[in-house]
Write an enzyme that holds these catalytic residues in place. Structure first.
Site, PDB file in Angstrom:
ATOM      1  N   GLU A 178     -14.743 -26.933 -54.589  1.00 29.09           N
ATOM      2  CA  GLU A 178     -15.786 -27.684 -53.867  1.00 29.09           C
ATOM      3  C   GLU A 178     -16.762 -28.387 -54.817  1.00 29.09           C
ATOM      4  OE1 GLU A 178     -15.850 -25.295 -49.676  1.00 29.09           O
ATOM      5  OE2 GLU A 178     -17.506 -24.922 -51.002  1.00 29.09           O
ATOM      6  N   GLU A 372      -8.691 -24.323 -47.582  1.00 28.31           N
ATOM      7  CA  GLU A 372      -9.594 -23.375 -46.926  1.00 28.31           C
ATOM      8  C   GLU A 372      -9.814 -23.829 -45.507  1.00 28.31           C
ATOM      9  OE1 GLU A 372     -13.397 -22.356 -48.658  1.00 28.31           O
ATOM     10  OE2 GLU A 372     -12.578 -22.392 -50.685  1.00 28.31           O
TER      11      GLU A 372
HETATM   12  P1  P53 Z   1     -18.808 -18.150 -46.424  1.00 27.77           P
HETATM   13  C1  P53 Z   1     -20.779 -23.325 -47.342  1.00 27.77           C
HETATM   14  C2  P53 Z   1     -20.262 -24.338 -46.555  1.00 27.77           C
HETATM   15  C3  P53 Z   1     -18.939 -24.713 -46.701  1.00 27.77           C
HETATM   16  C4  P53 Z   1     -18.139 -24.070 -47.638  1.00 27.77           C
HETATM   17  O1  P53 Z   1     -18.108 -19.534 -46.728  1.00 27.77           O
HETATM   18  C5  P53 Z   1     -18.668 -23.081 -48.413  1.00 27.77           C
HETATM   19  C6  P53 Z   1     -19.975 -22.709 -48.292  1.00 27.77           C
HETATM   20  C7  P53 Z   1     -20.592 -21.638 -49.134  1.00 27.77           C
HETATM   21  O2  P53 Z   1     -20.987 -20.600 -48.312  1.00 27.77           O
HETATM   22  O3  P53 Z   1     -17.929 -22.471 -49.367  1.00 27.77           O
HETATM   23  C8  P53 Z   1     -16.570 -22.208 -49.187  1.00 27.77           C
HETATM   24  O4  P53 Z   1     -18.145 -17.138 -47.266  1.00 27.77           O
HETATM   25  C9  P53 Z   1     -16.186 -21.520 -50.460  1.00 27.77           C
HETATM   26  C10 P53 Z   1     -15.785 -20.087 -50.293  1.00 27.77           C
HETATM   27  C11 P53 Z   1     -16.513 -19.483 -49.119  1.00 27.77           C
HETATM   28  C12 P53 Z   1     -16.102 -20.222 -47.861  1.00 27.77           C
HETATM   29  O5  P53 Z   1     -16.415 -21.582 -47.967  1.00 27.77           O
HETATM   30  O6  P53 Z   1     -20.225 -18.348 -46.784  1.00 27.77           O
HETATM   31  O7  P53 Z   1     -15.226 -22.224 -51.201  1.00 27.77           O
HETATM   32  O8  P53 Z   1     -16.013 -19.423 -51.491  1.00 27.77           O
HETATM   33  O9  P53 Z   1     -16.307 -18.112 -48.973  1.00 27.77           O
HETATM   34  C13 P53 Z   1     -16.721 -19.671 -46.596  1.00 27.77           C
HETATM   35  O10 P53 Z   1     -18.607 -17.876 -44.975  1.00 27.77           O
END
Ligand code: P53
Length: 473
Positions: A178, A372
């Site tokens: 990201e 993701e």
């Molecule tokens: P969590 C925020 C918004 C979009 C993606 O997030 C993000 C985040 C950071 O919180 O990060 C990605 O665990 C990231 C992962 C993360 C996942 O989204 O806050 O690449 O490391 O775990 C989900 O629910």
């Protein structure tokens, strides 16, 4: 047509959210190791200087789900679902504990050899993120993180070390997770501690430039190490919509999308896009480039476009409307009256994934890889010991339907790795309660629990999805 026969079905995690063992086998501290959980974490991400000087009761990354010791059991479960690909990241501080050493830590390298061998045993491809929100803490404290151009050399040395070491094991590489997170959570993205009296935009864009050069240099080296490597960029994606059909809102949404794409434009097309000069003027940014930077960016672009997608976003040009924006997550957004949201306020928009894919393919015309996607939600164990995570299943089903439509429209898609395929610590909140997995891990927000792994209902659902190559959803 449907999912191609070689479609890479799988799941994704990241080192710092899963491994634990935060000091085992000479690992150094990385920036996430000083982050607490819950509300404190959200504050700490915005005020990292304070976090550095505070001792908290609990640090979720220190033990996480102890993947470091459980990986054989965990990979076996992923293989049981039929995974064709597994995405994780390498912890930089396991390989170079401080970050600026010349000699790598052999014990760290050996761990990933063992982990990758375990995956290869089940014929899983590896998709490896070189840097996922975990710059070594020493580089943050002693060099100022990615604001310092020296980070390019340290990163390149680290990247070359692992590209060489795992050249016969890993095929797909992502240089930075990201990369646009630099704009939203610069401590996570770039190990930046921004001071009040400095120009934040200047520091963030300069640090992003350093990462872009580092990314290109890693690709350049990688291509000589193994010409069969495939390199991807990685965008925190999610189309930004106009709140109203008012042209000023439409224009603002378009411009905000461009600001996110900017980094991917550089990584995919090799040049800063046409609007850069104007954007930097508006933001008062003076980018300092060294001789040769432009050529490096130009000559070493990515092979595929990977991205995370959780939600679309909404914006408006009207300041009064904008007052209602939520700021709880990394991205601020207005509430979309046509969408439901998760318990954490992430708005659920499967069609938005197709819209995002259209935009990305339209812009880059390179294969897409959804690395993701998923629903962070609470899970509960029934009396009979099962976990009926129906919401997660419908979230993923609805998103897969949209991916299939995009493929049928003509977009080449390499694969899909759902986020947090086994429950891990949340990046944004540090909670264990915010679960994404097909596999439940018995741990709670305070680090209690047996660590036992339990297959959820979604485990059997995804197994069927993979077995039928996406026919069953
Ligand atoms: P969590 C925020 C918004 C979009 C993606 O997030 C993000 C985040 C950071 O919180 O990060 C990605 O665990 C990231 C992962 C993360 C996942 O989204 O806050 O690449 O490391 O775990 C989900 O629910």
């Amino acid at each position: 047509m449907s999912f191609p026969s070689d479609f890479l079905w799988g799941g994704a995690i990241a080192a710092n959210q899963s491994e634990g063992a935060y000091q085992s086998d000479n690992k150094g501290l990385s920036l996430v190791d000083i982050l607490p959980s819950g509300q404190h974490r959200i504050e700490a991400l915005h005020h990292p200087r304070k976090a550095l000087n505070t001792t908290y009761d609990y640090y979720p990354s220190h033990e996480a789900i102890d993947f470091y010791h459980h990986y054989p059991e965990d990979i076996k479960l992923l293989a049981e679902m039929g995974f064709k690909v597994f995405r994780t990241s390498i912890s930089w501080a396991r390989i170079f504990p401080k970050g600026d050493e010349t000699t790598p830590n052999e014990e760290g390298l050996r761990f990933y050899d063992q982990l990758f061998d375990e995956c290869l045993k089940y014929n899983m491809e590896l998709l490896i993120t070189i840097n996922h929100f975990d710059t070594p803490l020493y580089l943050v404290e002693h060099y100022g993180g990615w604001r310092n151009r020296k980070l390019i050399d340290f990163y390149l040395h680290y990247a070359e070390t692992i590209l060489e070491r795992y050249k016969h094991k890993v095929k797909y590489w992502l240089t930075f997770n990201e990369i646009n997170m630099m704009l939203h959570l610069p401590f996570f993205g770039g190990g930046l501690i921004l001071e009040e009296d400095e120009d934040h935009n200047q520091v963030k864009y300069q640090a992003a430039h350093h990462q872009l050069v580092a990314s290109s240099l890693a690709i350049q080296s990688g291509r000589t190490i193994n010409p069969d490597f495939e390199f991807g960029c990685m965008l925190a994606a999610g189309e930004i919509y106009p709140y109203r059909p008012h042209p000023s809102d439409v224009l603002k949404a378009q411009q905000e999308n461009y600001e996110q794409y900017m980094f991917i434009d550089v990584q995919a097309k090799g040049v800063y896009p046409w609007f850069t000069e104007r954007l930097f003027q508006d933001k008062n940014v003076q980018l300092s480039m060294e001789k040769g930077d432009e050529q490096i960016l130009q000559e070493n672009t990515v092979d595929f476009i990977s991205f995370s997608y959780y939600s679309s976003r909404l914006t408006s040009a009207d300041p009064e409307i904008l007052q209602n924006e939520t700021h709880g997550n990394a991205f601020s957004t207005l509430k979309n009256p046509h969408l439901n949201a998760s318990e954490w306020g992430w708005q659920i928009d499967p069609t938005g994934l197709r819209i995002t894919m259209n935009s990305l393919y339209d812009r880059y015309e390179k294969p897409l890889f959804i690395v993701e996607n998923g629903l962070g939600a609470k899970d509960s164990i029934n009396e009979n010991g099962t976990i009926e995570d129906n919401e997660r299943i419908s979230y993923m089903r609805d998103h897969l339907v949209q991916i299939e439509k995009a493929i049928n429209d003509g977009i080449p898609v390499i694969g899909y790795t759902s986020w947090g395929c086994i429950d891990i610590v949340s990046a944004g909140t540090g909670e264990m309660k915010k679960r994404y997995g097909f596999i439940y891990v018995d741990r709670d927000n305070q680090g209690g629990g047996s660590g036992q792994r339990i297959r959820k209902k979604s485990f059997y659902w995804y197994q069927e999805v993979i077995r039928s190559n996406g026919e069953f959803k």
